[in-house]
Write a protein that holds these residues in place. Structure first.
Motif, mmCIF file in Angstrom:
data_model
loop_
_atom_site.group_PDB
_atom_site.id
_atom_site.type_symbol
_atom_site.label_atom_id
_atom_site.label_comp_id
_atom_site.label_asym_id
_atom_site.label_seq_id
_atom_site.Cartn_x
_atom_site.Cartn_y
_atom_site.Cartn_z
ATOM 1 N N PRO A 20 -34.129 -20.750 53.858
ATOM 2 C CA PRO A 20 -33.093 -20.840 52.833
ATOM 3 C C PRO A 20 -32.120 -19.667 52.928
ATOM 4 N N PRO A 21 -30.835 -19.918 52.640
ATOM 5 C CA PRO A 21 -29.889 -18.803 52.646
ATOM 6 C C PRO A 21 -30.261 -17.775 51.581
ATOM 7 N N VAL A 22 -29.966 -16.504 51.871
ATOM 8 C CA VAL A 22 -30.287 -15.450 50.910
ATOM 9 C C VAL A 22 -29.143 -15.343 49.903
ATOM 10 N N GLU A 23 -29.484 -15.134 48.649
ATOM 11 C CA GLU A 23 -28.443 -15.032 47.627
ATOM 12 C C GLU A 23 -27.638 -13.748 47.812
ATOM 13 N N SER A 24 -26.315 -13.867 47.688
ATOM 14 C CA SER A 24 -25.432 -12.735 47.953
ATOM 15 C C SER A 24 -25.449 -11.712 46.823
ATOM 16 N N ASN A 25 -25.359 -10.423 47.221
ATOM 17 C CA ASN A 25 -25.232 -9.380 46.212
ATOM 18 C C ASN A 25 -23.772 -8.965 46.025
ATOM 19 N N GLY A 26 -22.876 -9.686 46.715
ATOM 20 C CA GLY A 26 -21.442 -9.474 46.524
ATOM 21 C C GLY A 26 -20.810 -8.403 47.398
ATOM 22 N N HIS A 27 -21.621 -7.714 48.227
ATOM 23 C CA HIS A 27 -21.063 -6.676 49.102
ATOM 24 C C HIS A 27 -20.854 -7.219 50.507
ATOM 25 N N LYS A 28 -19.683 -6.909 51.093
ATOM 26 C CA LYS A 28 -19.357 -7.383 52.447
ATOM 27 C C LYS A 28 -19.543 -6.263 53.466
ATOM 28 N N VAL A 29 -20.316 -6.520 54.495
ATOM 29 C CA VAL A 29 -20.477 -5.528 55.561
ATOM 30 C C VAL A 29 -20.183 -6.157 56.920
ATOM 31 N N ALA A 30 -19.686 -5.334 57.838
ATOM 32 C CA ALA A 30 -19.382 -5.810 59.190
ATOM 33 C C ALA A 30 -20.268 -5.111 60.191
ATOM 34 N N PRO A 79 -5.326 -16.951 66.878
ATOM 35 C CA PRO A 79 -4.725 -15.994 65.943
ATOM 36 C C PRO A 79 -5.219 -14.555 66.105
ATOM 37 N N LEU A 80 -6.511 -14.385 66.367
ATOM 38 C CA LEU A 80 -7.064 -13.036 66.502
ATOM 39 C C LEU A 80 -6.466 -12.310 67.712
ATOM 40 N N VAL A 81 -6.139 -13.077 68.753
ATOM 41 C CA VAL A 81 -5.527 -12.488 69.943
ATOM 42 C C VAL A 81 -4.048 -12.223 69.680
ATOM 43 N N ALA A 82 -3.385 -13.205 69.054
ATOM 44 C CA ALA A 82 -1.924 -13.151 68.909
ATOM 45 C C ALA A 82 -1.468 -12.029 67.986
ATOM 46 N N ARG A 83 -2.283 -11.698 66.996
ATOM 47 C CA ARG A 83 -1.794 -10.748 65.992
ATOM 48 C C ARG A 83 -1.471 -9.372 66.546
ATOM 49 N N LYS A 84 -2.096 -9.001 67.660
ATOM 50 C CA LYS A 84 -1.848 -7.663 68.202
ATOM 51 C C LYS A 84 -1.382 -7.655 69.648
ATOM 52 N N ALA A 85 -1.197 -8.842 70.237
ATOM 53 C CA ALA A 85 -0.876 -8.908 71.662
ATOM 54 C C ALA A 85 0.428 -8.185 71.971
ATOM 55 N N LYS A 86 0.467 -7.581 73.178
ATOM 56 C CA LYS A 86 1.689 -6.914 73.631
ATOM 57 C C LYS A 86 1.950 -7.339 75.075
ATOM 58 N N VAL A 96 -11.660 -1.002 63.480
ATOM 59 C CA VAL A 96 -12.635 -0.723 62.430
ATOM 60 C C VAL A 96 -11.908 -0.407 61.114
ATOM 61 N N ASP A 97 -10.825 0.370 61.215
ATOM 62 C CA ASP A 97 -10.071 0.721 60.007
ATOM 63 C C ASP A 97 -9.494 -0.518 59.334
ATOM 64 N N GLU A 98 -8.993 -1.443 60.147
ATOM 65 C CA GLU A 98 -8.449 -2.687 59.577
ATOM 66 C C GLU A 98 -9.542 -3.526 58.912
ATOM 67 N N LEU A 99 -10.705 -3.547 59.538
ATOM 68 C CA LEU A 99 -11.819 -4.296 58.934
ATOM 69 C C LEU A 99 -12.094 -3.768 57.532
ATOM 70 N N MET A 100 -12.029 -2.440 57.383
ATOM 71 C CA MET A 100 -12.365 -1.831 56.098
ATOM 72 C C MET A 100 -11.207 -1.906 55.105
ATOM 73 N N LYS A 101 -9.986 -1.656 55.590
ATOM 74 C CA LYS A 101 -8.852 -1.592 54.656
ATOM 75 C C LYS A 101 -8.274 -2.959 54.344
ATOM 76 N N GLU A 102 -8.212 -3.830 55.370
ATOM 77 C CA GLU A 102 -7.519 -5.106 55.163
ATOM 78 C C GLU A 102 -8.466 -6.290 54.965
ATOM 79 N N GLU A 103 -9.633 -6.221 55.576
ATOM 80 C CA GLU A 103 -10.517 -7.383 55.530
ATOM 81 C C GLU A 103 -11.625 -7.228 54.492
ATOM 82 N N GLY A 104 -11.648 -6.124 53.799
ATOM 83 C CA GLY A 104 -12.558 -5.984 52.656
ATOM 84 C C GLY A 104 -14.014 -5.686 52.988
#
Lengths: 462, 262
Positions: A135-145, B22-29, A220-228
């Motif tokens: 069974p899927p585990v119930e989410s605690n609402g935190h996103k990690v990569a 899309p993942l490739v296109a967003r930063k391609a140069k 990595v910075d984009e994952l944290m700042k833009e992708e939540g």
């Protein structure tokens, strides 16, 4: 009751001359009878040195005791409390340097075959409970990569999803498993086992994004700042092959073990229905003495090479590969040229490899690594005629993540710098496995992934 | 899975696919490449992107159907899929500080020269483009080049289109006529790149060669033309040719070009 036999129950294996022509698993696994008989060799000693010898401290005597009384599922559950990938580690751990190396029974006779018993429990579970719906585990609402779907990343993902985190794993290759799929051959670790572990994680709710090169497509910075993503684990391994920098390494017929094994394992060049091009040789030299060298040599044999030489500059005693792999390679007909070091690779007029020139070595005083330093014997050079050379002298770290993550600091080895809890200098970013230590083992990477998962949980629970 | 949203045939065996990635296109140069796999049984091949649209999330691939994989790709129709596309990989083309550049493209190499030349032009560099082809029926992308660079020179070996002669003939003429280039970029067959880079060296001009062969992932795909061991490269690039020719016959013979999937 203790089984006082000094020797381990031998592992049923394919015959050497049969298996060196196929890619089926070499070791076929203990039967229930063999497993019980072997489990009864455990002395249940009070000190339990094996537990300390295990990088993830599996409660070894406890699971072995369950096997001894036929409670195989219970044994599996005990292992699973500490290990995320028992079917894999039972097959690829260098047990002789870990749990088995310190087994009390080593004082007289062979240690308990802990690795084989671990594998038995895991395989027994897969055969009897493998189809059970998870069974899927119930989410605690935190996103990690998690970056990298190798042993470190998979272990980290497993522990985090169990705690309720929403885990996304980014993988640069098109398949998940990292070194477990691109490096270790099918005959040592069937890929179906890796796929089953990944499927289990998916069932629990882990998302896998393949074909995603973090550092290029997204940082990595984009994952944290833009992708939540609130926290990131980096487990990108050490996949950049090293060469010796001797003359002739650009000749046609020279490749890295990394490339050779990736073509065979990940890209299935050994199966006729796959398009993957692969170099073929009649007489192949594999340079190096690690597990990767053994894998390359044994693959070369299976791909049809008539003669395969393993060229290593120290002696059998210093050879770093797992004992069982060396034993298997010898049985399968690989020829070990020990205390030999290549000085150059020689080509014909068309630029094809025709020979490798080696110098004989002798062992001097121990060096910084504690192993006796090999010294060339002057004037002992000679040529070994070969038409292909596979370089297997180690891998370096790819610095892509370090280069593209703002202010992330490296350690002395050039890997990602971390503290004992796998935390980097950047808040919320953790790292582990070969990406931190340089090339090591599957179990150590897995252990690092678990340490990181615990630290990330602490960090996000604050 | 990566969807083919547009397909165009440029000549007998050259194709232009627009792929949703899309993942490739967003930063391609310009100058970067992708690695792609057609289907479960496919090999991984690197291919330099001919362009991209970050907003639409698409990338452009222009290729000659010469190997097993490119032949399979040439059969893909709009709405069909590539199994895997990963990127952007490699270092983008260096453009900063350049004022005037001559890009030399040979044959199918023109497909790779196209994003490079136009990318430089968009970046404010004055670009002269020399396109070389064996003959008229192999000419591709003429309108696209004309719209995207400052001066276009069309050359064919047999004189059936544009001027008769090799790209190096035109390059020599332009340099001799007093054009002062900061850099010469060569994209094409190894032999053509070798002579182009040698000419650049003779005139003391910096040269860049775009290598789509091996070991490009970390440092490439563009290299200083004066530092490349061309003869070695030519030998190496021949290595998989025999095997590929065999494969090609195999695809055609067994399936008429379409892979048999059961």
């Amino acid at each position: 009751m203790i089984n006082i036999k000094l020797n381990q129950n031998p592992m049923p294996e394919q015959e050497p001359d049969v298996r060196n022509h196929n890619f089926l698993e070499v070791a076929e696994g203990y039967t229930e009878e063999m497993a019980i008989n072997e489990a009864m060799r455990c002395l249940k000693c009070r000190k339990k040195p094996c537990v300390g010898g295990c990088p993830v401290n599996i409660k070894i005597p406890d699971f072995i005791a369950q096997i001894a009384i036929g409670e195989f599922e219970e044994a599996y559950q005990i292992i699973s409390e500490d290990s995320s990938l028992p079917a894999i580690c039972g097959r690829v751990c260098p047990q002789e340097n870990q749990c088995q190396g310190v087994c009390t029974r080593c004082a007289k006779g062979e240690p308990v075959a802990i690795g084989r018993l671990e594998r038995f429990a895991a395989d027994w579970h897969a055969a009897h409970y493998g189809d059970e719906e998870i069974p899927p585990v119930e989410s605690n609402g935190h996103k990690v990569a998690i970056i990298g779907a190798g042993p470190a990343g998979l272990a980290c993902a497993g522990d985090l999803v169990n705690k309720g985190y929403e885990v996304t794993v980014f993988e640069a290759l098109h398949k998940t498993g990292g070194v477990l799929v691109y490096g270790i051959p099918q005959f040592r670790l069937p890929k179906e086992i890796v796929a089953a572990e990944v499927a289990k994680l998916e069932a629990k709710g882990v998302k896998f994004v393949t074909d995603a090169v973090v550092g290029r497509a997204i940082t990595v910075d984009e994952l944290m700042k833009e992708e939540g993503f609130e926290s990131v684990f980096i487990g990108t391994g050490a996949g950049l092959p090293s060469f010796m920098n001797i003359p002739g390494e650009n000749l046609i017929g020279v490749c890295s073990a990394n490339e050779y094994l990736t073509r065979i394992n990940l890209m299935k060049a050994y199966l006729p229905e796959y398009d993957t091009p692969i170099m073929h040789g009649d007489r192949i030299a594999v340079v190096g003495g690690g597990n990767v060298a053994m894998d390359a040599a044994r693959c070369a044999k299976r791909m049809g090479a008539k003669e395969v030489y393993v060229i290593y500059r120290r002696s059998m005693e210093e050879l770093p590969a797992r004992a069982e792999e060396v034993h298997h390679a010898i049985e399968e007909g690989c020829i070990f040229k020990l205390l030999h070091n290549p000085v150059q690779i020689l080509g014909d007029e068309d630029g094809n490899v025709r020979a490798i020139e080696c110098v004989q070595m002798e062992l001097g005083e121990p060096d910084a690594s504690g192993r006796r330093r090999p010294i060339p014997i002057e004037g002992s050079n000679f040529e070994v005629p070969v038409d292909m050379v596979i370089m297997s002298i180690g891998t370096k770290l790819n610095t892509l993540i370090l280069d593209t993550t703002d202010q992330l600091e490296a350690n002395k080895r050039g890997g990602i710098g971390t503290d004992d809890g796998a935390a980097t200098n950047r808040d919320g970013i953790f790292a582990g496995g070969d990406a931190v230590t340089g090339a090591a083992t599957v179990i150590k990477a897995m252990g690092a992934g678990k340490v990181a998962a615990a630290s990330m949980d602490d960090y996000l629970s604050k | 899975m990566f969807k083919v949203v547009k397909r165009r045939q440029l000549n007998d065996n050259m194709f232009w696919l627009v792929i949703e990635a899309p993942l490739v296109a967003r930063k391609a140069k310009p100058g970067q490449f992708v690695i792609l796999i057609t289907d479960e049984y496919g090999e991984r091949i690197p291919l330099t992107m001919a362009g991209h649209d970050s907003e639409a999330g698409t990338i452009d691939l222009i290729f000659a159907a010469v190997g097993r994989t490119t032949m399979l790709m040439s059969q893909l129709q709009e709405g069909e899929y590539l199994m895997d596309v990963v990127g952007p990989l490699g270092k983008p083309t260096e453009m900063d500080g350049l004022k005037k550049v001559c890009v030399v493209g040979g044959g199918t190499g023109n497909a790779l020269a196209y994003p490079l030349a136009c990318g430089m032009h968009d970046h404010g560099v004055e670009v002269d483009m020399i396109c070389g082809y064996k003959s008229k029926d192999l000419v591709i992308l003429e309108d696209e080049f004309r719209a995207g660079v400052d001066n276009l020179y069309m050359m064919t070996d047999d004189g059936t289109y544009g001027e008769k002669g090799f790209t190096t003939d035109k390059l020599k003429e332009l340099i001799e006529s007093g054009k002062e280039y900061d850099e010469i970029v060569a994209v094409g067959p190894p032999m053509m790149m070798k002579f182009t880079c040698k000419m650049a060296q003779d005139y003391g001009i910096h040269s860049i060669a775009s290598l789509t062969a091996k070991f490009v992932c970390v440092d490439g795909p563009e290299f200083d033309g004066s530092l490349v061991d061309w003869d070695d490269l030519i030998k190496r690039s021949n290595y998989y040719k025999d095997q590929e020719a065999e494969d090609r016959a195999h695809v055609c013979r067994l399936t008429g070009g379409v892979r048999y999937n059961d």
